[in-house]
Design a protein around this motif. Structure first.
Motif, PDB file in Angstrom:
ATOM      1  N   ARG A 199       3.695 -14.347   1.812  1.00 26.49           N
ATOM      2  CA  ARG A 199       3.452 -14.051   3.230  1.00 26.49           C
ATOM      3  C   ARG A 199       2.062 -13.473   3.481  1.00 26.49           C
ATOM      4  NH1 ARG A 199       8.853 -11.693   2.845  1.00 26.49           N
ATOM      5  NH2 ARG A 199       7.821  -9.661   2.703  1.00 26.49           N
ATOM      6  N   GLY A 200       1.272 -13.323   2.408  1.00 28.39           N
ATOM      7  CA  GLY A 200      -0.075 -12.770   2.548  1.00 28.39           C
ATOM      8  C   GLY A 200      -0.080 -11.271   2.786  1.00 28.39           C
ATOM      9  N   GLU A 201       1.002 -10.604   2.387  1.00 30.28           N
ATOM     10  CA  GLU A 201       1.083  -9.153   2.594  1.00 30.28           C
ATOM     11  C   GLU A 201       0.667  -8.418   1.330  1.00 30.28           C
ATOM     12  OE1 GLU A 201       4.960  -9.597   5.562  1.00 30.28           O
ATOM     13  OE2 GLU A 201       5.170  -8.555   3.645  1.00 30.28           O
ATOM     14  N   PRO A 202       0.146  -7.175   1.483  1.00 25.50           N
ATOM     15  CA  PRO A 202      -0.229  -6.414   0.287  1.00 25.50           C
ATOM     16  C   PRO A 202       0.993  -5.993  -0.530  1.00 25.50           C
ATOM     17  CG  PRO A 202      -0.475  -5.055   2.255  1.00 25.50           C
ATOM     18  CD  PRO A 202      -0.124  -6.431   2.729  1.00 25.50           C
ATOM     19  N   LEU A 203       0.798  -5.806  -1.821  1.00 26.69           N
ATOM     20  CA  LEU A 203       1.892  -5.343  -2.683  1.00 26.69           C
ATOM     21  C   LEU A 203       1.928  -3.824  -2.620  1.00 26.69           C
ATOM     22  CD1 LEU A 203       1.179  -7.580  -5.813  1.00 26.69           C
ATOM     23  CD2 LEU A 203       2.292  -8.178  -3.640  1.00 26.69           C
ATOM     24  N   ARG A 204       3.132  -3.276  -2.486  1.00 26.58           N
ATOM     25  CA  ARG A 204       3.264  -1.809  -2.446  1.00 26.58           C
ATOM     26  C   ARG A 204       3.709  -1.323  -3.820  1.00 26.58           C
ATOM     27  NH1 ARG A 204       7.542  -0.769   1.838  1.00 26.58           N
ATOM     28  NH2 ARG A 204       6.875   1.411   1.758  1.00 26.58           N
ATOM     29  N   VAL A 205       2.863  -0.451  -4.403  1.00 28.71           N
ATOM     30  CA  VAL A 205       3.185   0.113  -5.714  1.00 28.71           C
ATOM     31  C   VAL A 205       3.475   1.597  -5.527  1.00 28.71           C
ATOM     32  CG1 VAL A 205       2.273   0.642  -8.016  1.00 28.71           C
ATOM     33  CG2 VAL A 205       1.756  -1.570  -6.941  1.00 28.71           C
TER      34      VAL A 205
END
Ligand SMILES: NC(=O)c1ccc[n+]([C@@H]2O[C@H](COP(=O)([O-])OP(=O)(O)OC[C@H]3O[C@@H](n4cnc5c(N)ncnc54)[C@H](O)[C@@H]3O)[C@@H](O)[C@H]2O)c1
Length: 311
Positions: A199-205
């Motif tokens: 979806r082109g969203e950032p990955l949350r770590v």
């Protein structure tokens, strides 16, 4: 022909187990309430199995299935699997994972099944590892209600099996990933990251990303679970036997998707272990288990599946 009743067969791991059993020509029946699973997961095999939409907590409903289907073997995967939900709703979690398992184990006794295979969690029943890799002799000290309920289920299966003379196999899965894993809620990090990348969203770590897990591909898990229908006794860790950090997963997601995925680091989450990976020597020796799909290949297969199945 051996009849195998799979609970939770419309779920992520369960649907792969059902496919594997059908391929091996078992007579397969599935119980699932469809609370988190979906019949579309079984579309390839739906004409070759029997399906009952039944809740494992419902003694009468499950008993009807036992009397109609007369299983030789039960493979029990149905569970409440959300760790955070279990902390907020421990009673509801235990109703499914403890009472549901107890219901199945007692019916297995009454209907004289030969074997009972139980899906447990290597990530949840040991708690904070005292040494690595974690083997089956490691103390069990869960740090979540989910871990406690999965461990209680193990004990009930063993108690019934020993009292009533059926074989039992407890499979303590590591972090399973692969096609059909639902990215909603608390699902596996690989599925969540790949869906976000799509979806082109950032990955949350959460935390610094150096926390580690043992990732094992779902088809390897399905194969050994189907093997347990015929062999093994007692408790087995099922993982890759390798330790991989969340930061390594981020890199792999970038490599496999070919996308310049952004990452945001957020506060670490309480109640999660820092490092864990499993010693799989016993499963290798007694179940001939060999995780065949390496992480990069497994992530590629999962990515291809997401691209062609998720709108
Ligand atoms: N996914 C993992 O990494 C992992 C790791 C360790 C252990 N496990 C265990 O493997 C099993 C399968 O997990 P999954 O990841 O495929 O989850 P999932 O949610 O995809 O599958 C669970 C299935 O059980 C069904 N179900 C839930 N409650 C039910 C009930 N009360 N009655 C009947 N059916 C019910 C759901 O509809 C679903 O189809 C679970 O026992 C879980 O504890 C999973």
């Amino acid at each position: 022909m051996t009849t195998v009743l799979v609970t939770g067969g419309a779920g992520f791991i369960g649907s792969h187990v059902v496919e594997e059993l059908v391929e091996r020509d078992y007579n397969v029946g599935v119980i699932d309430s469809l609370v988190s699973g979906d019949l579309s997961n079984l579309e390839r095999v739906i004409d070759e199995i029997e399906f009952w939409r039944v809740d494992v907590q419902d003694p009468r409903g499950v008993e009807t299935v036992f009397s109609e289907f007369e299983p030789d073997v039960v493979v029990h995967l149905a569970a409440q699997t959300n760790v955070r939900y279990s902390m907020r709703n421990p009673v509801a979690d235990a109703s499914v994972n403890v009472m549901g398992t107890l219901n199945l184990a007692s019916l297995a006794s009454r209907y004289e099944v030969e074997r009972f295979v139980y899906a447990s969690s290597g990530g949840a029943v040991y708690g904070e590892p005292q040494y690595l890799p974690v083997d089956e002799e490691h103390p069990t000290r869960p740090i979540s209600s989910y871990g406690a309920s999965k461990l209680a289920g193990e004990h009930y299966v063993r108690v019934y099996a020993e009292a009533d003379g059926f074989d039992h196999v407890i499979l303590r899965y590591a972090n399973v990933y692969g096609p059909r894993q639902d990215p909603r809620g608390e699902a596996g990090v690989i599925s969540i990251f790949l869906h976000r990348a799509a979806r082109g969203e950032p990955l949350r770590v959460f935390g610094d990303g150096e926390q580690t897990r043992d990732f094992v591909f779902v088809r390897d898990v399905a194969r050994v679970t189907a093997d347990a229908v015929e062999k093994g006794r007692g408790v087995y860790n099922i993982g890759s036997g390798r330790e991989t950090s969340v930061n390594e997963i981020v890199e792999l997601v970038r490599k496999v998707t070919g996308r310049d995925v952004k990452v945001v680091y957020e506060d670490a989450r309480a109640g999660e272990v820092r490092r864990i990976y499993l010693d799989i020597t016993r499963a290798r020796k007694e179940l001939d288990f060999e995780p065949e799909t390496d992480l990069e290949e497994g992530v590629k297969i999962t990515w291809e599946w997401i691209k062609s199945n998720v709108p």
